[in-house]
Design a protein around this motif. Structure first.
Motif, mmCIF file in Angstrom:
data_model
loop_
_atom_site.group_PDB
_atom_site.id
_atom_site.type_symbol
_atom_site.label_atom_id
_atom_site.label_comp_id
_atom_site.label_asym_id
_atom_site.label_seq_id
_atom_site.Cartn_x
_atom_site.Cartn_y
_atom_site.Cartn_z
ATOM 1 N N SER A 5 -30.093 28.585 9.546
ATOM 2 C CA SER A 5 -29.049 28.347 9.332
ATOM 3 C C SER A 5 -29.537 28.996 8.637
ATOM 4 O O SER A 5 -29.944 29.276 8.399
ATOM 5 N N ALA A 11 -20.902 24.249 10.708
ATOM 6 C CA ALA A 11 -21.387 23.823 9.408
ATOM 7 C C ALA A 11 -22.779 24.295 9.146
ATOM 8 O O ALA A 11 -23.305 24.102 8.086
ATOM 9 N N SER A 19 -29.420 29.175 7.008
ATOM 10 C CA SER A 19 -28.100 28.965 7.408
ATOM 11 C C SER A 19 -27.894 29.148 8.870
ATOM 12 O O SER A 19 -27.008 29.853 9.261
ATOM 13 N N HIS A 101 -22.339 26.938 1.933
ATOM 14 C CA HIS A 101 -23.661 26.363 1.662
ATOM 15 C C HIS A 101 -24.291 27.086 0.485
ATOM 16 O O HIS A 101 -23.807 28.138 0.044
ATOM 17 N N GLU A 161 -20.316 31.575 2.248
ATOM 18 C CA GLU A 161 -20.269 31.437 3.687
ATOM 19 C C GLU A 161 -20.271 32.843 4.268
ATOM 20 O O GLU A 161 -19.765 33.789 3.658
ATOM 21 N N ARG A 186 -24.733 21.749 2.206
ATOM 22 C CA ARG A 186 -23.577 22.197 2.974
ATOM 23 C C ARG A 186 -22.313 21.558 2.421
ATOM 24 O O ARG A 186 -22.295 20.368 2.086
#
Length: 206
Positions: A5, A11, A19, A101, A161, A186
């Motif tokens: 991620s 998410a 992320s 995040h 994001e 997050r």
């Protein structure tokens, strides 16, 4: 992890890019970098050195071509970043993203290697802990389009994001963070209200 991620992403930078969200994990090719100045690993690479690394890695056509792409979920491989940093090569199917995040105390950089990515970020430093919802002031939103060959660096507690807004073209990016991500917070967002949804640790995306 943007970043697993794990920044750039659902998410889940750069690891969660980074992320990262869903998708198979492939074995990472051996990628290394020489930093521009002599320094111990304990002192870590500078943000400029991280940006230089991700830019050079994004120009490595063989590396970019080695990433397995999936039509549904993001895919990634871990790279050998400079000076003990955490680095990722991430593939973004059309319409995928990271969700909001941050990267805790890590600084980072990412560069688009193929396709294009959109980054939305907040020009504000969030409280470290002790909150669940925040109302954002007007004027804190920033957006930028990062076409192939374009990248950016960011400091600690950077909130963003990363999205592939294309409806037909995969994007590929390279992300690096130092120190290796200790956690990723997050968030969800409704208008000006930002809500802390969960905190991920390295074991959640490794």
């Amino acid at each position: 992890m943007s970043s697993p991620s794990p920044a750039v992403p659902t998410a889940a930078s750069v690891p969660s890019p980074a992320s990262l969200t869903t998708g198979p994990v492939a074995s990472a090719p051996a990628v290394s970098a020489r930093v521009g100045s002599a320094r111990s690993v304990s002192s870590g690479p500078t943000v400029a050195e991280l940006l230089d690394f991700v830019r050079r890695a994004a120009e490595d056509t063989a590396l970019i071509a080695s990433l397995p792409l999936d039509p549904e979920g993001r895919t990634w491989v871990r790279l050998d970043g400079p000076g003990g940093s955490e680095a990722w090569l991430i593939g973004w199917p059309p319409g995928t993203g990271t969700g909001w995040h941050d990267h805790a105390d890590s600084v980072g950089a990412f560069t688009t290697a193929a396709g294009a990515l959109k980054e939305h970020s907040l020009a504000v430093r969030l409280p470290t802990d002790g909150w669940k919802t925040l109302e954002l002031n007007e004027g804190v939103d920033r957006s930028r389009e990062l076409a192939a060959g374009q990248g950016r660096a960011f400091g600690q507690n950077h909130v963003h994001e990363v999205l592939n807004e294309s409806d037909s073209v995969h994007a590929v990016s390279v992300h690096a963070y130092y120190p290796p991500l200790p956690r990723i917070r997050r968030f969800s967002r409704t208008g000006a209200v930002l809500r802390l949804e969960q905190t991920e640790r390295p074991e959640d995306w490794q």
